[in-house]
Design an enzyme around this catalytic site. Sequence first.
Site, mmCIF file in Angstrom:
data_model
loop_
_atom_site.group_PDB
_atom_site.id
_atom_site.type_symbol
_atom_site.label_atom_id
_atom_site.label_comp_id
_atom_site.label_asym_id
_atom_site.label_seq_id
_atom_site.Cartn_x
_atom_site.Cartn_y
_atom_site.Cartn_z
ATOM 1 N N SER A 192 0.857 -1.195 0.000
ATOM 2 C CA SER A 192 0.000 0.000 0.000
ATOM 3 C C SER A 192 0.888 1.238 0.000
ATOM 4 O O SER A 192 2.014 1.190 0.522
ATOM 5 C CB SER A 192 -0.862 0.010 1.261
ATOM 6 O OG SER A 192 -1.465 1.289 1.429
ATOM 7 N N TYR A 217 -2.193 -0.687 10.087
ATOM 8 C CA TYR A 217 -2.203 -1.044 8.663
ATOM 9 C C TYR A 217 -0.910 -0.582 7.992
ATOM 10 O O TYR A 217 -0.228 -1.369 7.315
ATOM 11 C CB TYR A 217 -3.418 -0.389 7.994
ATOM 12 C CG TYR A 217 -3.535 -0.653 6.519
ATOM 13 C CD1 TYR A 217 -3.967 -1.895 6.044
ATOM 14 C CD2 TYR A 217 -3.229 0.336 5.581
ATOM 15 C CE1 TYR A 217 -4.083 -2.126 4.678
ATOM 16 C CE2 TYR A 217 -3.350 0.107 4.223
ATOM 17 C CZ TYR A 217 -3.779 -1.129 3.773
ATOM 18 O OH TYR A 217 -3.895 -1.375 2.425
#
Length: 258
Positions: free
Chosen positions: A142, A155
């Site tokens: 990501s 995350y």
Amino acid sequence: MNELLLGQPVLVTGAASGIGRAVALRLAADGRSLALLDRDTDNLAVAAKEAEAGGAGEVVPLAADVTHAAGVAAALDRAVDALGPLAGLVSAAGILEPGGLADVTPESWQRHLDVNTTGVLTLLQQGAPRLRDGGAIVVISSNAARVPRTGMLAYAASKAATSALARCAGLELAARGIRCNVLEPGSTDTPMQRDLWPDPEAGRRAALEGDPGAFRVGIPLGRIARPEDVAEVAAFLLSDAARHVTLQQLFVDGGASL
Ligand code: NAP
């Protein structure tokens, strides 16, 4: 269909939804045989049917959880039994639970590490011996791995570790001619992204235009990515066209990481 790709099977995790599903369908259109792994068995069956209808060679659905190493090993064995040694691995399974410094729980922190980081390590450890020399790996990380985001602490940390472990693994696998690259998408229109937007229109607007309160600059290209945008880059990195590209971390985020 590309005749050359017929005998080059690829295993994709997270294949039941979003980016993993789009990668599977993109590779299906090339006529690749596919092993599709996910824990969501209902949507996995749908994705497998779509891949078959979309031109894939053989399609092997694999119900497995990437946090269970023995289950991943068994799934990889089933894939190799059915399709032969793999030519590619794509890691797309992942989770995102909002939470920042003040409110991330130990349980949520651990879940992110288990799925997003250790799950990828397991796939690469178990998958590498079942991958042909000269094969290719794509890990979907990501842009949060490299750009701090409010409310995404666990995350982002899990993805930063994933990007690093994938490049270290790739360095070791280069001796076998195996390439390993990391894709770092930004906001992409998938169920994971929509879950972050209680008000979809306001969520889209904030992602596109930016949100000074959250220190987000927005997306210079002015569009939310479609999962197919990421799948197209993954297909390139798996292909022989990328034969001299390895150990790269590539943002696929419309410029949002500037
Ligand atoms: P998604 O639509 O939620 O798809 C993820 C898939 O992975 C789901 O089918 C999910 O099943 C599965 N999965 C989750 N945990 C698993 C586990 N332990 N074992 C096996 N399968 C598991 O998400 P997405 O947006 O396509 O995300 C795909 C990847 O791209 C993720 O790694 C994500 O972090 C990354 N990414 C996404 C975005 C974005 O904006 N969408 C941006 C940057 C990076 P369940 O539904 O049962 O959880």
